[in-house]
Design a protein around this motif. Structure first.
Motif, PDB file in Angstrom:
ATOM      1  N   ASN A  20      18.346 -17.839 -17.086  1.00  6.14           N
ATOM      2  CA  ASN A  20      18.941 -17.283 -18.300  1.00  6.14           C
ATOM      3  C   ASN A  20      20.213 -16.508 -17.997  1.00  6.14           C
ATOM      4  O   ASN A  20      21.178 -16.563 -18.766  1.00  6.14           O
ATOM      5  CB  ASN A  20      17.936 -16.372 -19.015  1.00  6.14           C
ATOM      6  N   THR A  33      14.955 -32.494 -17.977  1.00 12.15           N
ATOM      7  CA  THR A  33      14.694 -32.395 -19.408  1.00 12.15           C
ATOM      8  C   THR A  33      13.380 -33.111 -19.696  1.00 12.15           C
ATOM      9  O   THR A  33      12.644 -33.485 -18.782  1.00 12.15           O
ATOM     10  CB  THR A  33      15.833 -33.013 -20.229  1.00 12.15           C
ATOM     11  N   ASP A  42      24.800 -23.257 -22.053  1.00 13.78           N
ATOM     12  CA  ASP A  42      24.691 -22.682 -23.386  1.00 13.78           C
ATOM     13  C   ASP A  42      25.544 -23.515 -24.337  1.00 13.78           C
ATOM     14  O   ASP A  42      26.768 -23.552 -24.219  1.00 13.78           O
ATOM     15  CB  ASP A  42      25.185 -21.230 -23.331  1.00 13.78           C
ATOM     16  N   VAL A  68      16.769 -28.248 -28.454  1.00 14.45           N
ATOM     17  CA  VAL A  68      16.173 -27.046 -29.035  1.00 14.45           C
ATOM     18  C   VAL A  68      14.672 -27.109 -28.771  1.00 14.45           C
ATOM     19  O   VAL A  68      14.140 -28.158 -28.419  1.00 14.45           O
ATOM     20  CB  VAL A  68      16.447 -26.931 -30.553  1.00 14.45           C
ATOM     21  N   ASN A  69      13.980 -25.989 -28.967  1.00 19.03           N
ATOM     22  CA  ASN A  69      12.556 -25.978 -28.628  1.00 19.03           C
ATOM     23  C   ASN A  69      11.643 -26.038 -29.844  1.00 19.03           C
ATOM     24  O   ASN A  69      10.419 -26.012 -29.692  1.00 19.03           O
ATOM     25  CB  ASN A  69      12.215 -24.758 -27.762  1.00 19.03           C
ATOM     26  N   CYS A 127      11.090 -27.131 -20.506  1.00 21.64           N
ATOM     27  CA  CYS A 127      12.250 -27.025 -21.400  1.00 21.64           C
ATOM     28  C   CYS A 127      11.952 -26.119 -22.587  1.00 21.64           C
ATOM     29  O   CYS A 127      12.793 -25.310 -22.989  1.00 21.64           O
ATOM     30  CB  CYS A 127      12.668 -28.405 -21.908  1.00 21.64           C
ATOM     31  N   ILE A 131      14.228 -22.812 -23.103  1.00 18.82           N
ATOM     32  CA  ILE A 131      15.039 -22.660 -24.321  1.00 18.82           C
ATOM     33  C   ILE A 131      14.501 -21.515 -25.177  1.00 18.82           C
ATOM     34  O   ILE A 131      15.270 -20.750 -25.768  1.00 18.82           O
ATOM     35  CB  ILE A 131      15.064 -23.983 -25.115  1.00 18.82           C
ATOM     36  N   PRO A 137      20.345 -23.244 -28.158  1.00 19.73           N
ATOM     37  CA  PRO A 137      20.248 -24.621 -27.664  1.00 19.73           C
ATOM     38  C   PRO A 137      20.976 -24.808 -26.342  1.00 19.73           C
ATOM     39  O   PRO A 137      21.924 -24.082 -26.037  1.00 19.73           O
ATOM     40  CB  PRO A 137      20.904 -25.455 -28.778  1.00 19.73           C
ATOM     41  N   LEU A 138      20.519 -25.802 -25.590  1.00 22.10           N
ATOM     42  CA  LEU A 138      21.165 -26.167 -24.336  1.00 22.10           C
ATOM     43  C   LEU A 138      21.782 -27.549 -24.448  1.00 22.10           C
ATOM     44  O   LEU A 138      21.245 -28.434 -25.120  1.00 22.10           O
ATOM     45  CB  LEU A 138      20.140 -26.194 -23.195  1.00 22.10           C
TER      46      LEU A 138
END
Length: 198
Positions: A20, A33, A42, A68-69, A127, A131, A137-138
């Protein structure tokens, strides 16, 4: 067992707080992923997104998939999630990337020229956790230089990519299983699903 200990057990030697920090600082990560290994950053940081374009030698006219999670997070970054799309996401068992007509709360470089954006709600536990902790979002772009084959596992990633990022995730590096990119779909103006990649 404390929650942090449990996460350490789940994700091996990776420190999510360290990842992070790298992301917060505009850094790039190499991570598994829910499909193939990807280069991430980011998605709301235009400088970081540009760094991925530069590393991959990819024109900015070809935007990246974002991760996104949850559907809740998805709704923060697209203008509208059609009920049919939401239903599909709730029941689809394989990774599915959906192209939405209009993104929001994202820099222009993270979207197509027409404002559309491709986003996937991830199913992978690593993931989701990453996230979720990061809260944004990544980017998830295949871990290869443009026009070269995507790596089906960590062993297929070139040294150019590995040395071009700021953090290489250790989770799943030893997996030999061959992975494939996700299906990509969009909802047509007539409300029908069009599959752009199967």
């Amino acid at each position: 067992m404390m929650q942090t200990d449990l996460k350490q057990l789940m994700f091996g030697r990776d420190n999510l707080e360290r990842i992070n920090t790298v992301l917060d600082d505009g850094g790039l990560i190499l991570y598994p992923t829910d499909t193939i290994w990807g280069i991430g950053c980011d998605a709301t940081n235009p400088v970081a997104v540009q760094r991925i374009f530069n590393l991959k030698q990819r024109p900015t006219s070809k935007p990246f998939v974002l991760l996104v999670n949850s559907i809740e997070m998805l709704k923060e970054y697209v203008v509208q999630v059609h009920p049919r799309v939401e239903t599909l996401l709730l029941h689809h068992v394989q990774p599915l990337t959906v192209v939405y007509q209009k993104g929001k709360n994202l820099p222009d470089i993270a979207m197509a020229a027409n404002g559309s954006v491709a986003i996937r709600v991830v199913m992978d536990s690593f993931c989701k956790e990453l996230i979720g902790q990061f809260g944004k979002p990544l980017v998830a772009s295949s871990a290869n230089i443009s026009d070269r084959p995507f790596p089906a596992n960590f062993g297929g990633i070139s040294s150019d990519v590995i040395t071009g990022v700021d953090y290489v995730v250790k989770w799943k590096q030893g997996e030999k299983k061959l992975s494939q990119p996700s299906v990509i779909a969009k909802l047509s103006d007539k409300g029908e699903f069009e599959f752009l990649r199967t």
